[in-house]
Design a protein around this motif. Structure first.
Motif, PDB file in Angstrom:
ATOM      1  N   LEU A 136       0.820  -1.220   0.000  1.00  0.00           N
ATOM      2  CA  LEU A 136       0.000   0.000   0.000  1.00  0.00           C
ATOM      3  C   LEU A 136       0.850   1.265   0.000  1.00  0.00           C
ATOM      4  CD1 LEU A 136      -2.734  -1.108   2.543  1.00  0.00           C
ATOM      5  CD2 LEU A 136      -3.108  -0.619   0.119  1.00  0.00           C
ATOM      6  N   LEU A 137       1.963   1.252   0.714  1.00  0.00           N
ATOM      7  CA  LEU A 137       2.833   2.419   0.737  1.00  0.00           C
ATOM      8  C   LEU A 137       3.521   2.633  -0.607  1.00  0.00           C
ATOM      9  CD1 LEU A 137       4.324   2.060   4.323  1.00  0.00           C
ATOM     10  CD2 LEU A 137       2.648   3.738   3.530  1.00  0.00           C
ATOM     11  N   LYS A 138       3.793   1.550  -1.309  1.00  0.00           N
ATOM     12  CA  LYS A 138       4.351   1.680  -2.659  1.00  0.00           C
ATOM     13  C   LYS A 138       3.307   2.267  -3.604  1.00  0.00           C
ATOM     14  CE  LYS A 138       7.609  -2.158  -2.151  1.00  0.00           C
ATOM     15  NZ  LYS A 138       8.001  -3.505  -2.630  1.00  0.00           N
ATOM     16  N   TYR A 139       2.081   1.735  -3.535  1.00  0.00           N
ATOM     17  CA  TYR A 139       1.027   2.283  -4.389  1.00  0.00           C
ATOM     18  C   TYR A 139       0.867   3.779  -4.148  1.00  0.00           C
ATOM     19  CZ  TYR A 139      -0.491  -2.685  -4.188  1.00  0.00           C
ATOM     20  OH  TYR A 139      -0.555  -4.048  -4.201  1.00  0.00           O
ATOM     21  N   LYS A 140       0.972   4.173  -2.904  1.00  0.00           N
ATOM     22  CA  LYS A 140       0.783   5.582  -2.551  1.00  0.00           C
ATOM     23  C   LYS A 140       1.812   6.467  -3.250  1.00  0.00           C
ATOM     24  CE  LYS A 140      -0.567   8.278   1.479  1.00  0.00           C
ATOM     25  NZ  LYS A 140      -0.594   8.355   2.962  1.00  0.00           N
ATOM     26  N   THR A 141       3.018   5.964  -3.395  1.00  0.00           N
ATOM     27  CA  THR A 141       4.051   6.704  -4.115  1.00  0.00           C
ATOM     28  C   THR A 141       3.716   6.817  -5.597  1.00  0.00           C
ATOM     29  OG1 THR A 141       5.769   5.983  -2.561  1.00  0.00           O
ATOM     30  CG2 THR A 141       6.505   6.727  -4.731  1.00  0.00           C
ATOM     31  N   PHE A 142       3.203   5.741  -6.167  1.00  0.00           N
ATOM     32  CA  PHE A 142       2.927   5.715  -7.605  1.00  0.00           C
ATOM     33  C   PHE A 142       1.678   6.512  -7.978  1.00  0.00           C
ATOM     34  CE2 PHE A 142       4.681   1.168  -7.076  1.00  0.00           C
ATOM     35  CZ  PHE A 142       5.990   1.626  -7.103  1.00  0.00           C
ATOM     36  N   LEU A 143       0.753   6.688  -7.035  1.00  0.00           N
ATOM     37  CA  LEU A 143      -0.521   7.329  -7.328  1.00  0.00           C
ATOM     38  C   LEU A 143      -0.389   8.839  -7.491  1.00  0.00           C
ATOM     39  CD1 LEU A 143      -2.900   5.411  -4.896  1.00  0.00           C
ATOM     40  CD2 LEU A 143      -3.046   5.388  -7.397  1.00  0.00           C
ATOM     41  N   THR A 144      -1.208   9.387  -8.366  1.00  0.00           N
ATOM     42  CA  THR A 144      -1.311  10.836  -8.501  1.00  0.00           C
ATOM     43  C   THR A 144      -1.900  11.424  -7.220  1.00  0.00           C
ATOM     44  OG1 THR A 144      -3.505  10.612  -9.499  1.00  0.00           O
ATOM     45  CG2 THR A 144      -1.614  10.657 -11.001  1.00  0.00           C
ATOM     46  N   SER A 167      -6.290   2.127   6.249  1.00  0.00           N
ATOM     47  CA  SER A 167      -6.425   3.244   7.183  1.00  0.00           C
ATOM     48  C   SER A 167      -5.081   3.591   7.824  1.00  0.00           C
ATOM     49  CB  SER A 167      -7.450   2.890   8.256  1.00  0.00           C
ATOM     50  OG  SER A 167      -7.607   3.944   9.171  1.00  0.00           O
ATOM     51  N   ALA A 168      -4.328   2.572   8.226  1.00  0.00           N
ATOM     52  CA  ALA A 168      -3.039   2.800   8.881  1.00  0.00           C
ATOM     53  C   ALA A 168      -2.024   3.454   7.955  1.00  0.00           C
ATOM     54  CB  ALA A 168      -2.493   1.475   9.406  1.00  0.00           C
ATOM     55  N   CYS A 169      -2.205   3.283   6.652  1.00  0.00           N
ATOM     56  CA  CYS A 169      -1.273   3.853   5.679  1.00  0.00           C
ATOM     57  C   CYS A 169      -1.658   5.262   5.242  1.00  0.00           C
ATOM     58  CB  CYS A 169      -1.162   2.938   4.459  1.00  0.00           C
ATOM     59  SG  CYS A 169      -0.268   1.407   4.786  1.00  0.00           S
ATOM     60  N   GLY A 170      -2.688   5.820   5.860  1.00  0.00           N
ATOM     61  CA  GLY A 170      -3.015   7.209   5.612  1.00  0.00           C
ATOM     62  C   GLY A 170      -3.927   7.477   4.441  1.00  0.00           C
ATOM     63  N   TYR A 171      -4.573   6.448   3.916  1.00  0.00           N
ATOM     64  CA  TYR A 171      -5.572   6.647   2.871  1.00  0.00           C
ATOM     65  C   TYR A 171      -6.913   7.020   3.506  1.00  0.00           C
ATOM     66  CZ  TYR A 171      -2.584   4.049  -0.475  1.00  0.00           C
ATOM     67  OH  TYR A 171      -1.569   3.618  -1.286  1.00  0.00           O
ATOM     68  N   THR A 212      -4.334  10.643   0.225  1.00  0.00           N
ATOM     69  CA  THR A 212      -4.418  11.969   0.830  1.00  0.00           C
ATOM     70  C   THR A 212      -3.008  12.441   1.183  1.00  0.00           C
ATOM     71  OG1 THR A 212      -4.567  11.213   3.127  1.00  0.00           O
ATOM     72  CG2 THR A 212      -6.618  11.314   1.865  1.00  0.00           C
ATOM     73  N   GLU A 213      -2.880  13.735   1.353  1.00  0.00           N
ATOM     74  CA  GLU A 213      -1.598  14.308   1.736  1.00  0.00           C
ATOM     75  C   GLU A 213      -1.636  14.830   3.164  1.00  0.00           C
ATOM     76  OE1 GLU A 213       0.977  14.021  -0.159  1.00  0.00           O
ATOM     77  OE2 GLU A 213      -0.177  13.177  -1.816  1.00  0.00           O
ATOM     78  N   THR A 214      -2.659  14.411   3.922  1.00  0.00           N
ATOM     79  CA  THR A 214      -2.832  14.941   5.279  1.00  0.00           C
ATOM     80  C   THR A 214      -1.949  14.254   6.293  1.00  0.00           C
ATOM     81  OG1 THR A 214      -4.666  13.399   5.661  1.00  0.00           O
ATOM     82  CG2 THR A 214      -5.211  15.608   4.847  1.00  0.00           C
ATOM     83  N   LEU A 215      -1.511  13.028   5.942  1.00  0.00           N
ATOM     84  CA  LEU A 215      -0.611  12.299   6.844  1.00  0.00           C
ATOM     85  C   LEU A 215       0.725  12.085   6.168  1.00  0.00           C
ATOM     86  CD1 LEU A 215      -3.035   9.552   8.229  1.00  0.00           C
ATOM     87  CD2 LEU A 215      -2.387  11.699   9.319  1.00  0.00           C
ATOM     88  N   ASP A 216       1.759  11.940   6.951  1.00  0.00           N
ATOM     89  CA  ASP A 216       3.066  11.648   6.382  1.00  0.00           C
ATOM     90  C   ASP A 216       3.072  10.265   5.789  1.00  0.00           C
ATOM     91  OD1 ASP A 216       4.018  14.094   7.206  1.00  0.00           O
ATOM     92  OD2 ASP A 216       4.774  13.331   9.123  1.00  0.00           O
TER      93      ASP A 216
END
Length: 217
Positions: A136-144, A167-171, A212-216
């Motif tokens: 999930l953290l990798k997908y987050k990097t690849f996503l717009t 949820s834990a990954c900040g989505y 989202t960009e609300t969490l690190d």
């Protein structure tokens, strides 16, 4: 059940050189050049026999679709579906998702689809699940910036696990549905597995995860 590797399948895949990419790493960061346009890129992780992704590609000509599958024989069936429909906004990647870092660059993908992935039920195999935090953290990097993950499964335990990981990954979670085919959700496209499960009376679980960009990260 493991599929036996049939001789000549890779050669048949290569005959669809306008649809199949066997060495996709070379296009990391430049997938739009493959399609010759700047349309958003949607990716199905584990495309199976291709009913889902080819239906979407047919309905959405202004989206570029990438279908990733590691099993040659299964991928060939998906490719034949796309060829039969005359689709030009889809490409098929013969690739093991454990190496997904080599496929995409930062903010290159608008949407990931994960449909009926292997639940890997044993706890020690948790990191192999495509909805584990490591993926999930990798997908987050690849996503717009406004990128999404759309997830479906028939496995309740996997769905619960996935909701917690997402949820834990900040989505941001959206459209959490615990019985898709008895809900008012519109626009669902079924996979071959989903059709089988519905006929068996199984419940289908679905959710969307929004970057989202609300969490690190």
């Amino acid at each position: 059940m493991r599929l036996r590797r049939r001789p000549g399948v890779k050669e048949k895949l290569l005959s669809y050189n306008d649809l199949v990419i066997l060495n996709p790493e070379q296009f990391k960061g430049k997938w739009n050049t493959v399609f010759g346009n700047s349309h958003p890129i949607h990716v199905e992780l584990g495309t199976g026999r291709g009913q889902f992704i080819t239906t979407l590609a047919e309905k959405n000509p202004d989206v570029n679709f990438l279908a990733v599958e590691v099993r040659e024989q299964v991928l060939l069936q998906a490719v034949r579906k796309a060829d039969g429909k005359g689709l030009n906004n889809i490409r098929f990647l013969l690739f093991n998702l454990n190496g997904i870092d080599h496929l995409f660059s930062e903010k290159e993908v608008r949407r990931f689809y994960i449909n009926f992935c292997d639940p890997w039920p044993k706890k020690r195999h948790g990191k192999r699940r495509l909805t584990h935090s490591s993926f999930l953290l990798k997908y987050k990097t690849f996503l717009t910036e406004d990128g999404e993950i759309h997830f479906k499964t028939d496995n309740e335990a996997l769905f619960e696990f996935s909701l917690n990981e997402i949820s834990a990954c900040g989505y941001k979670l959206r459209n959490i549905i615990f019985d898709l085919h008895h809900s008012d959700f519109q626009g669902n496209v079924m996979t071959e597995y989903e059709e089988k499960f519905v006929l068996e009376g199984k419940r289908i679980y679905r959710c969307e995860a929004i970057k989202t960009e609300t969490l690190d990260d």
